[in-house]
Design a protein around this motif. Sequence first.
Motif, PDB file in Angstrom:
ATOM      1  N   ALA A  87      15.259  54.034  30.022  1.00  0.00           N
ATOM      2  CA  ALA A  87      15.142  55.483  30.230  1.00  0.00           C
ATOM      3  C   ALA A  87      16.320  56.212  29.578  1.00  0.00           C
ATOM      4  O   ALA A  87      16.145  57.289  28.980  1.00  0.00           O
ATOM      5  CB  ALA A  87      15.078  55.793  31.730  1.00  0.00           C
ATOM      6  N   ASP A  88      17.519  55.636  29.682  1.00  0.00           N
ATOM      7  CA  ASP A  88      18.685  56.227  29.023  1.00  0.00           C
ATOM      8  C   ASP A  88      18.484  56.264  27.505  1.00  0.00           C
ATOM      9  O   ASP A  88      18.798  57.270  26.846  1.00  0.00           O
ATOM     10  CB  ASP A  88      19.950  55.428  29.355  1.00  0.00           C
ATOM     11  CG  ASP A  88      20.445  55.658  30.774  1.00  0.00           C
ATOM     12  OD1 ASP A  88      20.291  56.786  31.273  1.00  0.00           O
ATOM     13  OD2 ASP A  88      20.992  54.707  31.364  1.00  0.00           O
ATOM     14  N   VAL A  89      17.971  55.168  26.940  1.00  0.00           N
ATOM     15  CA  VAL A  89      17.737  55.111  25.500  1.00  0.00           C
ATOM     16  C   VAL A  89      16.694  56.150  25.093  1.00  0.00           C
ATOM     17  O   VAL A  89      16.837  56.850  24.080  1.00  0.00           O
ATOM     18  CB  VAL A  89      17.300  53.697  25.077  1.00  0.00           C
ATOM     19  CG1 VAL A  89      16.888  53.667  23.604  1.00  0.00           C
ATOM     20  CG2 VAL A  89      18.415  52.689  25.329  1.00  0.00           C
ATOM     21  N   ALA A  90      15.626  56.264  25.908  1.00  0.00           N
ATOM     22  CA  ALA A  90      14.573  57.232  25.599  1.00  0.00           C
ATOM     23  C   ALA A  90      15.113  58.666  25.623  1.00  0.00           C
ATOM     24  O   ALA A  90      14.772  59.489  24.754  1.00  0.00           O
ATOM     25  CB  ALA A  90      13.424  57.081  26.593  1.00  0.00           C
ATOM     26  N   ARG A  91      15.945  58.987  26.617  1.00  0.00           N
ATOM     27  CA  ARG A  91      16.508  60.334  26.705  1.00  0.00           C
ATOM     28  C   ARG A  91      17.426  60.613  25.497  1.00  0.00           C
ATOM     29  O   ARG A  91      17.378  61.699  24.921  1.00  0.00           O
ATOM     30  CB  ARG A  91      17.290  60.492  28.004  1.00  0.00           C
ATOM     31  CG  ARG A  91      17.997  61.831  28.178  1.00  0.00           C
ATOM     32  CD  ARG A  91      17.043  62.988  28.123  1.00  0.00           C
ATOM     33  NE  ARG A  91      17.731  64.265  28.301  1.00  0.00           N
ATOM     34  CZ  ARG A  91      17.285  65.424  27.830  1.00  0.00           C
ATOM     35  NH1 ARG A  91      16.139  65.478  27.158  1.00  0.00           N
ATOM     36  NH2 ARG A  91      17.972  66.537  28.043  1.00  0.00           N
ATOM     37  N   ALA A  92      18.245  59.632  25.120  1.00  0.00           N
ATOM     38  CA  ALA A  92      19.121  59.796  23.953  1.00  0.00           C
ATOM     39  C   ALA A  92      18.291  60.033  22.697  1.00  0.00           C
ATOM     40  O   ALA A  92      18.646  60.860  21.847  1.00  0.00           O
ATOM     41  CB  ALA A  92      20.007  58.566  23.786  1.00  0.00           C
ATOM     42  N   THR A  93      17.159  59.333  22.573  1.00  0.00           N
ATOM     43  CA  THR A  93      16.290  59.481  21.409  1.00  0.00           C
ATOM     44  C   THR A  93      15.688  60.876  21.350  1.00  0.00           C
ATOM     45  O   THR A  93      15.546  61.460  20.268  1.00  0.00           O
ATOM     46  CB  THR A  93      15.181  58.413  21.443  1.00  0.00           C
ATOM     47  OG1 THR A  93      15.779  57.113  21.508  1.00  0.00           O
ATOM     48  CG2 THR A  93      14.296  58.488  20.213  1.00  0.00           C
TER      49      THR A  93
ATOM     50  N   GLU B 248      14.882  49.070  33.541  1.00  0.00           N
ATOM     51  CA  GLU B 248      14.118  50.313  33.477  1.00  0.00           C
ATOM     52  C   GLU B 248      15.026  51.518  33.251  1.00  0.00           C
ATOM     53  O   GLU B 248      14.733  52.391  32.429  1.00  0.00           O
ATOM     54  CB  GLU B 248      13.301  50.484  34.759  1.00  0.00           C
ATOM     55  CG  GLU B 248      12.395  51.706  34.745  1.00  0.00           C
ATOM     56  CD  GLU B 248      11.523  51.811  35.984  1.00  0.00           C
ATOM     57  OE1 GLU B 248      10.869  52.857  36.163  1.00  0.00           O
ATOM     58  OE2 GLU B 248      11.515  50.836  36.783  1.00  0.00           O
ATOM     59  N   ARG B 249      16.141  51.562  33.964  1.00  0.00           N
ATOM     60  CA  ARG B 249      17.058  52.687  33.818  1.00  0.00           C
ATOM     61  C   ARG B 249      17.715  52.669  32.436  1.00  0.00           C
ATOM     62  O   ARG B 249      17.956  53.715  31.839  1.00  0.00           O
ATOM     63  CB  ARG B 249      18.112  52.644  34.918  1.00  0.00           C
ATOM     64  CG  ARG B 249      17.525  52.838  36.309  1.00  0.00           C
ATOM     65  CD  ARG B 249      18.572  52.719  37.395  1.00  0.00           C
ATOM     66  NE  ARG B 249      19.536  53.818  37.351  1.00  0.00           N
ATOM     67  CZ  ARG B 249      20.595  53.895  38.143  1.00  0.00           C
ATOM     68  NH1 ARG B 249      20.819  52.947  39.037  1.00  0.00           N
ATOM     69  NH2 ARG B 249      21.421  54.920  38.051  1.00  0.00           N
ATOM     70  N   GLY B 250      18.014  51.464  31.925  1.00  0.00           N
ATOM     71  CA  GLY B 250      18.588  51.364  30.592  1.00  0.00           C
ATOM     72  C   GLY B 250      17.644  51.901  29.523  1.00  0.00           C
ATOM     73  O   GLY B 250      18.050  52.648  28.625  1.00  0.00           O
TER      74      GLY B 250
ATOM     75  N   HIS C 144      24.102  59.174  27.026  1.00  0.00           N
ATOM     76  CA  HIS C 144      22.859  58.500  27.425  1.00  0.00           C
ATOM     77  C   HIS C 144      22.692  57.187  26.655  1.00  0.00           C
ATOM     78  O   HIS C 144      22.290  56.162  27.227  1.00  0.00           O
ATOM     79  CB  HIS C 144      21.659  59.407  27.154  1.00  0.00           C
ATOM     80  CG  HIS C 144      21.571  60.603  28.048  1.00  0.00           C
ATOM     81  ND1 HIS C 144      21.189  60.515  29.366  1.00  0.00           N
ATOM     82  CD2 HIS C 144      21.826  61.919  27.802  1.00  0.00           C
ATOM     83  CE1 HIS C 144      21.192  61.730  29.906  1.00  0.00           C
ATOM     84  NE2 HIS C 144      21.583  62.605  28.991  1.00  0.00           N
ATOM     85  N   ALA C 145      22.988  57.227  25.339  1.00  0.00           N
ATOM     86  CA  ALA C 145      22.811  56.023  24.511  1.00  0.00           C
ATOM     87  C   ALA C 145      23.708  54.888  24.982  1.00  0.00           C
ATOM     88  O   ALA C 145      23.257  53.738  25.138  1.00  0.00           O
ATOM     89  CB  ALA C 145      23.094  56.357  23.047  1.00  0.00           C
ATOM     90  N   MET C 146      24.991  55.173  25.210  1.00  0.00           N
ATOM     91  CA  MET C 146      25.914  54.125  25.630  1.00  0.00           C
ATOM     92  C   MET C 146      25.611  53.648  27.053  1.00  0.00           C
ATOM     93  O   MET C 146      25.803  52.476  27.370  1.00  0.00           O
ATOM     94  CB  MET C 146      27.356  54.613  25.521  1.00  0.00           C
ATOM     95  CG  MET C 146      27.871  54.706  24.084  1.00  0.00           C
ATOM     96  SD  MET C 146      27.720  53.145  23.150  1.00  0.00           S
ATOM     97  CE  MET C 146      28.708  52.037  24.170  1.00  0.00           C
ATOM     98  N   ALA C 147      25.130  54.559  27.912  1.00  0.00           N
ATOM     99  CA  ALA C 147      24.700  54.111  29.246  1.00  0.00           C
ATOM    100  C   ALA C 147      23.563  53.109  29.114  1.00  0.00           C
ATOM    101  O   ALA C 147      23.516  52.088  29.816  1.00  0.00           O
ATOM    102  CB  ALA C 147      24.268  55.308  30.098  1.00  0.00           C
TER     103      ALA C 147
END
Length: 547
Positions: free
Chosen positions: A236-242, A232-234, A211-214
């Motif tokens: 969201a990926d960072v938020a999910r990784a967090t 927005e999707r980027g 998720h972080a690298m995405a």
Amino acid sequence: MERTHTPRILHFGLFELNLSTDELSREGHVVKLQPHPFTVLAYLAANSERVVTREELYRHVWKETIVEWDQGLNFCIREVRRALGDNARSPSFIKTLPRRGYRFIAPISETGPEQVEISSSGRIRKNFFDWRGIVAAAAVVGVLVVAGASVPGANGARSSVQELSASPLAMDLYFEGNQFFRRNLIHGDVVASVDRFSEAASVDPDFARAHAMAGIARLSLVFIWNDESQRERGMADVARATELAPDDPIVLLARGYGSYYGDGQYDEALGFLNRAAELSPNWDEAINLFQRANEIDPGLHETKWALARTHVRLRQFAEADRYLRQTAAILPNFLGNTRLSVFNQIIGRGDAATAYAEVRAVRGAAPRAGIILSNRVLSRTLANLVDDEIFSLSHDRVSVDCVLYYSNLAETFAALGMNYRAEAHWDSARVLLEHRFEEFPESHLTARQLALVSAALGDVRGARDYMERARALAPPGSDAYDSPDVSYHRAEVMFRIGEFDEAMDLLEALLEMPHWTTREMLIADPLWEPLKRNERFQRMVGLDVRS
């Protein structure tokens, strides 16, 4: 599993040019073309990013000396135009530039040659390293934290990190994504990396690093190519990784990138001259996140380099130098680190001699050229120190984007007073940029590059139009990273077209906000030499007004 090779084919309009079989075809039908005209067409198409002189074509086509080569070349050009149905007065493929040569102007795409593997299922896969080998290598170079690692956190306590225990398929996709993302930040490769990282996260939804690298890859598409559809999707990926692994260094790195490029917290109506106080908090947060990542994994070079870049932006040059040296200790051959170190010498101390000594320490003319030509300021500031060997290198030998190669080499020639050669290279850069802007019309980077090249070529209207387009795409106050860069390039454009007061307004504002514009750089950069007798400029950079 069998291996195969695909032929190298250039595609333009309805035509295909097969360089492996020496055949030109139109919609699948072979178009007859004699050997010399075919060679002329192939050479022009393969060098479509620049003007090719008649003399260069002669040397390539007729390696032996012939008396009537001029007439022979005219015949070849006529035959090529006949085969393509091209009109010399209103060309679609080959444009004549009087007293200069020819340029292939049609957009080109290319397939092959590339070795691929065809699996038993028929899926074509590029030859990546086995993921288990990459995990082992990662432990050596410090690029990733090995499975199950645990290191001291920011307060001295133990902080767990994301274990590399995802499913084998997710791991395979993750490391394929890394292979794409770590190449040269080519648009197609970054898009491919997004696909791989996202697929890895889909296969294993709890794989935080995927998720972080995405997120990092998507945000790269935002800040380099201005692809707002990815923001927005980027994030969201960072938020999910967090959520999954808040203290993992790769996740913290992604959060740092989000603070740079993804949040969009700034009021777009914020006055241009009052932005500095509003921009600083995001830089502080980025520093904090990168510091935490560095403390969790001191061997991760990405966090050290991110810290160096952030300290450069904040004009904290001693801190930047410390992290640059730490990065070099981990990856001594990382040219990006050397480039930033050389740039840090120029903007922090105005020390061109020390900067070039660092360039000279790099082995090989091509890497040295890649450092000098990677940056407009370096191309001008180090111009008097470069050697002729660098000028003889073609762009495919130098590790920079071909647009940077032509535009920054033009800056070097201009700084040396070689104006004819500078103009030719700027013109080649302009052609490439126009094609790129057609493909990515929302890229503020391409818009401002076109503005700079137009100003250098004396096209005042074009320079203004492209600069306004860049400002519309990255408005003042819209973020802490791209927006100040647009302002600096606008200052260069205004200076080149004679709007000195507006240029100095912009420079004065930049000196009051987090950015790499410094008084030392403005003094060292020969671009601004004509302003050194201007009293306002002298006061701005701290020169003796009486001199």
